[in-house]
Design an enzyme around this catalytic site. Structure first.
Site, PDB file in Angstrom:
ATOM      1  N   ARG A 237       0.817  -1.215   0.000  1.00 20.68           N
ATOM      2  CA  ARG A 237       0.000   0.000   0.000  1.00 20.68           C
ATOM      3  C   ARG A 237       0.851   1.266   0.000  1.00 20.68           C
ATOM      4  O   ARG A 237       0.510   2.269  -0.616  1.00 20.68           O
ATOM      5  CB  ARG A 237      -0.902  -0.034   1.241  1.00 20.68           C
ATOM      6  CG  ARG A 237      -2.132   0.789   1.125  1.00 20.68           C
ATOM      7  CD  ARG A 237      -3.067   0.194   0.096  1.00 20.68           C
ATOM      8  NE  ARG A 237      -4.139   1.107  -0.226  1.00 20.68           N
ATOM      9  CZ  ARG A 237      -5.079   0.857  -1.125  1.00 20.68           C
ATOM     10  NH1 ARG A 237      -5.073  -0.266  -1.799  1.00 20.68           N
ATOM     11  NH2 ARG A 237      -6.023   1.744  -1.358  1.00 20.68           N
TER      12      ARG A 237
ATOM     13  N   VAL B 193      -9.355   4.730  -0.338  1.00 18.80           N
ATOM     14  CA  VAL B 193      -9.042   5.652   0.763  1.00 18.80           C
ATOM     15  C   VAL B 193      -7.781   6.433   0.388  1.00 18.80           C
ATOM     16  O   VAL B 193      -6.759   5.838   0.031  1.00 18.80           O
ATOM     17  CB  VAL B 193      -8.821   4.868   2.079  1.00 18.80           C
ATOM     18  CG1 VAL B 193      -8.411   5.804   3.201  1.00 18.80           C
ATOM     19  CG2 VAL B 193     -10.090   4.108   2.445  1.00 18.80           C
TER      20      VAL B 193
ATOM     21  N   HIS C 295     -20.920  12.478  -2.360  1.00 19.70           N
ATOM     22  CA  HIS C 295     -21.445  11.300  -1.661  1.00 19.70           C
ATOM     23  C   HIS C 295     -22.935  11.167  -1.973  1.00 19.70           C
ATOM     24  O   HIS C 295     -23.673  12.152  -1.891  1.00 19.70           O
ATOM     25  CB  HIS C 295     -21.224  11.437  -0.145  1.00 19.70           C
ATOM     26  CG  HIS C 295     -21.684  10.217   0.591  1.00 19.70           C
ATOM     27  ND1 HIS C 295     -20.975   9.037   0.572  1.00 19.70           N
ATOM     28  CD2 HIS C 295     -22.806   9.972   1.306  1.00 19.70           C
ATOM     29  CE1 HIS C 295     -21.639   8.122   1.257  1.00 19.70           C
ATOM     30  NE2 HIS C 295     -22.753   8.666   1.719  1.00 19.70           N
TER      31      HIS C 295
ATOM     32  N   ASP D  59     -11.600  15.562   4.608  1.00 20.64           N
ATOM     33  CA  ASP D  59     -10.598  15.607   5.679  1.00 20.64           C
ATOM     34  C   ASP D  59     -10.178  14.170   5.990  1.00 20.64           C
ATOM     35  O   ASP D  59     -10.473  13.266   5.205  1.00 20.64           O
ATOM     36  CB  ASP D  59     -11.134  16.366   6.917  1.00 20.64           C
ATOM     37  CG  ASP D  59     -12.318  15.668   7.548  1.00 20.64           C
ATOM     38  OD1 ASP D  59     -12.607  14.508   7.188  1.00 20.64           O
ATOM     39  OD2 ASP D  59     -12.970  16.284   8.421  1.00 20.64           O
TER      40      ASP D  59
HETATM   41  C1  GAR Z   1     -21.650   8.001  -7.537  1.00 27.71           C
HETATM   42  O1  GAR Z   1     -22.969   7.700  -7.191  1.00 27.71           O
HETATM   43  C2  GAR Z   1     -20.936   8.641  -6.355  1.00 27.71           C
HETATM   44  O2  GAR Z   1     -21.759   9.457  -5.594  1.00 27.71           O
HETATM   45  C3  GAR Z   1     -20.519   7.404  -5.594  1.00 27.71           C
HETATM   46  O3  GAR Z   1     -20.085   6.501  -6.582  1.00 27.71           O
HETATM   47  C4  GAR Z   1     -20.836   6.724  -7.777  1.00 27.71           C
HETATM   48  C5  GAR Z   1     -19.888   6.864  -8.952  1.00 27.71           C
HETATM   49  O4  GAR Z   1     -20.581   6.973 -10.168  1.00 27.71           O
HETATM   50  N1  GAR Z   1     -19.494   7.720  -4.633  1.00 27.71           N
HETATM   51  C6  GAR Z   1     -19.460   7.166  -3.410  1.00 27.71           C
HETATM   52  O5  GAR Z   1     -20.236   6.320  -3.036  1.00 27.71           O
HETATM   53  C7  GAR Z   1     -18.335   7.674  -2.514  1.00 27.71           C
HETATM   54  N2  GAR Z   1     -18.562   7.307  -1.151  1.00 27.71           N
HETATM   55  P1  GAR Z   1     -19.875   7.570 -11.474  1.00 27.71           P
HETATM   56  O6  GAR Z   1     -18.552   6.827 -11.674  1.00 27.71           O
HETATM   57  O7  GAR Z   1     -20.851   7.254 -12.583  1.00 27.71           O
HETATM   58  O8  GAR Z   1     -19.673   9.050 -11.288  1.00 27.71           O
END
Ligand code: GAR
Length: 197
Positions: free
Chosen positions: A66, A93, A110, A147
């Site tokens: 990592r 992460v 999110h 953060d």
């Molecule tokens: C989106 O819904 C985004 O909000 C989520 O992954 C998807 C990516 O879609 N992100 C998370 O869950 C982060 N915690 P995309 O590749 O089509 O933009």
């Protein structure tokens, strides 16, 4: 001109929303200088390349541990000399050294109204599965600064979306993307590019 580096893991519809908003002039004073994915097969990389944007994969699979991956990832970000890093469906992460170095200059989308359905283990479809399991009638999306915690940074924008009878996680995910994510993520980039945050 704000130099934006977008980090992606999958389909890249949020990246597409940012590229479209730049083309349409609803994001001004910003350019995407690099797209980085942890996943070589991410369709998001093709979307970027189709637009002539530098698109690079840095996969943990190519590094012994990592720490070496984290170093390579940080170097890849640094090379782009970004003013803003956008996590647009980035499911890795971030190394804490990167978060410290770019604090206040990293944002994340999110797919829920933080503080609901967020934190460790809540990503992608799982967020919508949890919202449906809890029976909420309203969900949505949040753009926030990143953060060192998981989904704990200051909130920039949120938008609510209705949960409808008969929703599956997939149907709800699509509605949250269309009505919230693809709206507030470009909006947040534009606000930052124009000194409004
Ligand atoms: C989106 O819904 C985004 O909000 C989520 O992954 C998807 C990516 O879609 N992100 C998370 O869950 C982060 N915690 P995309 O590749 O089509 O933009």
């Amino acid at each position: 001109m704000l130099r934006v580096c977008v980090c992606v893991s999958g389909g890249g519809t949020n990246l597409q929303a940012i590229m479209d908003a730049i083309d349409a002039g609803t994001i001004t004073n910003a350019q995407i200088v690099r797209v980085i994915s942890n996943n070589k097969g991410a369709y998001a990389l093709e979307r970027a390349r189709g637009k002539g944007i530098d698109a690079v994969a840095v996969s943990p699979k190519d590094y012994e541990d990592r720490e070496l991956f984290n170093e390579a990832f940080l170097q890849c970000v640094d090379e782009a000399k970004p003013d803003l890093i956008v996590l647009a469906g980035f499911l890795v992460v971030l190394p804490s050294v990167l978060i410290k170095k770019y604090e206040g200059h990293i944002i994340n989308i999110h797919p829920a109204l933080i503080p609901s359905f967020c934190g460790k283990g809540y990503y992608g479809l799982r967020v919508h599965e949890a919202a449906l399991a809890r029976g909420v009638k309203i969900t949505g999306a949040t753009v926030h600064f990143v953060d060192e915690g998981t989904d704990t940074g200051p909130i920039i924008l949120q938008k609510a979306v209705e949960v409808l009878p008969g929703d599956t996680p997939e149907i709800l995910q699509r509605r949250v993307m269309e009505q919230a994510e693809w709206v507030i993520l470009p909006q947040a980039v534009n606000m930052i590019a124009n000194g409004l945050v």
